[in-house]
Write a protein that holds these residues in place. Structure first.
Motif, PDB file in Angstrom:
ATOM      1  N   TRP A   1      12.550   0.366   2.839  1.00  0.00           N
ATOM      2  CA  TRP A   1      11.235   0.973   3.927  1.00  0.00           C
ATOM      3  C   TRP A   1      11.414   0.694   5.338  1.00  0.00           C
ATOM      4  N   LEU A   2      10.981   1.376   6.217  1.00  0.00           N
ATOM      5  CA  LEU A   2      11.047   1.408   7.579  1.00  0.00           C
ATOM      6  C   LEU A   2       9.552   1.978   8.133  1.00  0.00           C
ATOM      7  N   ARG A   3       9.225   1.074   9.196  1.00  0.00           N
ATOM      8  CA  ARG A   3       7.967   1.581   9.762  1.00  0.00           C
ATOM      9  C   ARG A   3       8.572   2.382  10.967  1.00  0.00           C
ATOM     10  N   THR A   4       7.833   3.647  11.078  1.00  0.00           N
ATOM     11  CA  THR A   4       7.989   4.708  11.900  1.00  0.00           C
ATOM     12  C   THR A   4       6.846   4.935  12.724  1.00  0.00           C
ATOM     13  N   GLU A   5       6.987   6.061  13.530  1.00  0.00           N
ATOM     14  CA  GLU A   5       5.736   6.200  14.347  1.00  0.00           C
ATOM     15  C   GLU A   5       4.654   6.930  13.311  1.00  0.00           C
TER      16      GLU A   5
ATOM     17  N   LEU B   1       4.988  12.836  -2.040  1.00  0.00           N
ATOM     18  CA  LEU B   1       6.393  12.185  -2.204  1.00  0.00           C
ATOM     19  C   LEU B   1       7.266  12.506  -0.918  1.00  0.00           C
ATOM     20  N   ASP B   2       7.190  13.850  -0.472  1.00  0.00           N
ATOM     21  CA  ASP B   2       7.986  14.257   0.514  1.00  0.00           C
ATOM     22  C   ASP B   2       7.438  13.483   1.765  1.00  0.00           C
ATOM     23  N   ALA B   3       6.166  13.214   2.054  1.00  0.00           N
ATOM     24  CA  ALA B   3       5.656  12.763   3.287  1.00  0.00           C
ATOM     25  C   ALA B   3       6.150  11.289   2.944  1.00  0.00           C
ATOM     26  N   LEU B   4       6.288  10.450   2.104  1.00  0.00           N
ATOM     27  CA  LEU B   4       6.640   9.137   2.138  1.00  0.00           C
ATOM     28  C   LEU B   4       8.210   8.915   2.261  1.00  0.00           C
ATOM     29  N   PHE B   5       8.940   9.804   2.266  1.00  0.00           N
ATOM     30  CA  PHE B   5      10.343   9.712   2.699  1.00  0.00           C
ATOM     31  C   PHE B   5      10.521  10.039   4.193  1.00  0.00           C
ATOM     32  N   TRP B   6      11.395   9.369   4.939  1.00  0.00           N
ATOM     33  CA  TRP B   6      11.695   9.604   6.242  1.00  0.00           C
ATOM     34  C   TRP B   6      12.208  11.239   6.414  1.00  0.00           C
ATOM     35  N   ASN B   7      11.608  11.742   7.321  1.00  0.00           N
ATOM     36  CA  ASN B   7      12.431  13.143   7.307  1.00  0.00           C
ATOM     37  C   ASN B   7      13.568  12.967   8.115  1.00  0.00           C
ATOM     38  N   SER B   8      14.719  12.683   7.787  1.00  0.00           N
ATOM     39  CA  SER B   8      15.919  12.267   8.681  1.00  0.00           C
ATOM     40  C   SER B   8      17.144  12.811   7.665  1.00  0.00           C
ATOM     41  N   PRO B   9      18.351  13.278   8.282  1.00  0.00           N
ATOM     42  CA  PRO B   9      19.534  13.463   7.623  1.00  0.00           C
ATOM     43  C   PRO B   9      20.040  12.409   7.207  1.00  0.00           C
ATOM     44  N   HIS B  10      19.504  11.108   7.785  1.00  0.00           N
ATOM     45  CA  HIS B  10      20.140   9.717   7.322  1.00  0.00           C
ATOM     46  C   HIS B  10      19.442   9.229   5.937  1.00  0.00           C
TER      47      HIS B  10
ATOM     48  N   LYS C   1       0.787  -1.385   0.012  1.00  0.00           N
ATOM     49  CA  LYS C   1       0.021   0.118   0.133  1.00  0.00           C
ATOM     50  C   LYS C   1       0.901   1.199  -0.081  1.00  0.00           C
ATOM     51  N   ALA C   2       1.955   1.073   0.761  1.00  0.00           N
ATOM     52  CA  ALA C   2       2.899   2.386   0.692  1.00  0.00           C
ATOM     53  C   ALA C   2       3.598   2.548  -0.433  1.00  0.00           C
ATOM     54  N   PHE C   3       4.100   1.500  -1.266  1.00  0.00           N
ATOM     55  CA  PHE C   3       4.594   1.507  -2.658  1.00  0.00           C
ATOM     56  C   PHE C   3       3.731   2.113  -3.266  1.00  0.00           C
ATOM     57  N   ALA C   4       2.259   1.782  -3.263  1.00  0.00           N
ATOM     58  CA  ALA C   4       1.500   2.034  -4.456  1.00  0.00           C
ATOM     59  C   ALA C   4       1.202   3.544  -4.277  1.00  0.00           C
ATOM     60  N   ARG C   5       1.287   4.173  -3.211  1.00  0.00           N
ATOM     61  CA  ARG C   5       1.160   5.400  -2.521  1.00  0.00           C
ATOM     62  C   ARG C   5       2.152   6.188  -3.224  1.00  0.00           C
ATOM     63  N   TYR C   6       3.285   5.685  -3.346  1.00  0.00           N
ATOM     64  CA  TYR C   6       4.332   6.340  -3.649  1.00  0.00           C
ATOM     65  C   TYR C   6       4.457   6.464  -5.599  1.00  0.00           C
ATOM     66  N   GLU C   7       4.076   5.354  -5.887  1.00  0.00           N
ATOM     67  CA  GLU C   7       3.997   5.303  -7.228  1.00  0.00           C
ATOM     68  C   GLU C   7       3.036   6.353  -7.818  1.00  0.00           C
ATOM     69  N   ARG C   8       1.791   6.260  -7.279  1.00  0.00           N
ATOM     70  CA  ARG C   8       0.848   7.426  -7.682  1.00  0.00           C
ATOM     71  C   ARG C   8       1.452   8.677  -7.478  1.00  0.00           C
TER      72      ARG C   8
ATOM     73  N   GLY D   1       3.968   5.908  10.432  1.00  0.00           N
ATOM     74  CA  GLY D   1       3.918   4.904   9.257  1.00  0.00           C
ATOM     75  C   GLY D   1       5.213   4.570   8.481  1.00  0.00           C
ATOM     76  N   TRP D   2       4.848   3.485   7.334  1.00  0.00           N
ATOM     77  CA  TRP D   2       5.993   3.417   6.474  1.00  0.00           C
ATOM     78  C   TRP D   2       6.545   4.334   5.882  1.00  0.00           C
ATOM     79  N   ARG D   3       7.911   4.615   5.914  1.00  0.00           N
ATOM     80  CA  ARG D   3       8.620   5.466   5.367  1.00  0.00           C
ATOM     81  C   ARG D   3      10.013   5.044   4.521  1.00  0.00           C
ATOM     82  N   CYS D   4      10.110   5.656   3.473  1.00  0.00           N
ATOM     83  CA  CYS D   4      11.169   5.365   2.429  1.00  0.00           C
ATOM     84  C   CYS D   4      12.429   5.890   3.046  1.00  0.00           C
ATOM     85  N   VAL D   5      13.785   5.053   3.417  1.00  0.00           N
ATOM     86  CA  VAL D   5      14.627   5.519   4.205  1.00  0.00           C
ATOM     87  C   VAL D   5      15.678   5.415   3.234  1.00  0.00           C
ATOM     88  N   ALA D   6      15.962   4.971   2.231  1.00  0.00           N
ATOM     89  CA  ALA D   6      17.065   4.824   1.052  1.00  0.00           C
ATOM     90  C   ALA D   6      16.272   4.418  -0.141  1.00  0.00           C
TER      91      ALA D   6
END
Length: 127
Positions: A107-111, A32-41, A15-22, A113-118
């Protein structure tokens, strides 16, 4: 031992991947910004750019031309490792393009939800 591909976790990542693709093909920058982990890492290696940290990725999205974004996914493989970590790998072809692209995401589960980390995007060279 870590459980691989727990069905409900796979469904969450799909579901997270489909959101990203759309968001990607419609150039929905906020999504797109919301689906990436907001981190300097967080990092994203693209076809022509290496981006380190959420801020660089968001800046790239804001200036990327919104042309020729439509694509077909040829094959997608999502693998989950336990309940909080996953990879998504896809082969794609842009509409009208000759080269096949590859996209890898971690992808990593965060508080939040699922976020792309790399992420990594590349194009196969023609033989």
């Amino acid at each position: 031992m870590t459980e691989i591909n727990i069905p409900e976790v796979v469904a969450e990542v799909e579901k997270a991947f489909a959101r990203y693709e759309r968001a990607l093909v419609s150039n929905d920058i906020a999504e797109l910004d919301a689906l990436f982990w907001n981190s300097p890492h967080t990092l994203r290696y693209g076809v022509t750019e290496n981006l380190y940290g959420y801020d660089e990725i968001a800046a790239f999205r804001g200036r990327r031309p919104a042309i020729n974004l439509a694509r077909n996914l040829l094959k997608t493989v999502i693998t989950t490792y336990g309940r909080d970590f996953a990879t998504a790998n896809a082969e794609f072809k842009r509409i009208g393009a000759t080269k096949t692209g590859r996209q890898s995401q971690v992808w990593l589960r965060t508080e939040a939800g699922w976020r792309c980390v790399a992420a990594h995007v590349s194009l196969l060279q023609e033989p």
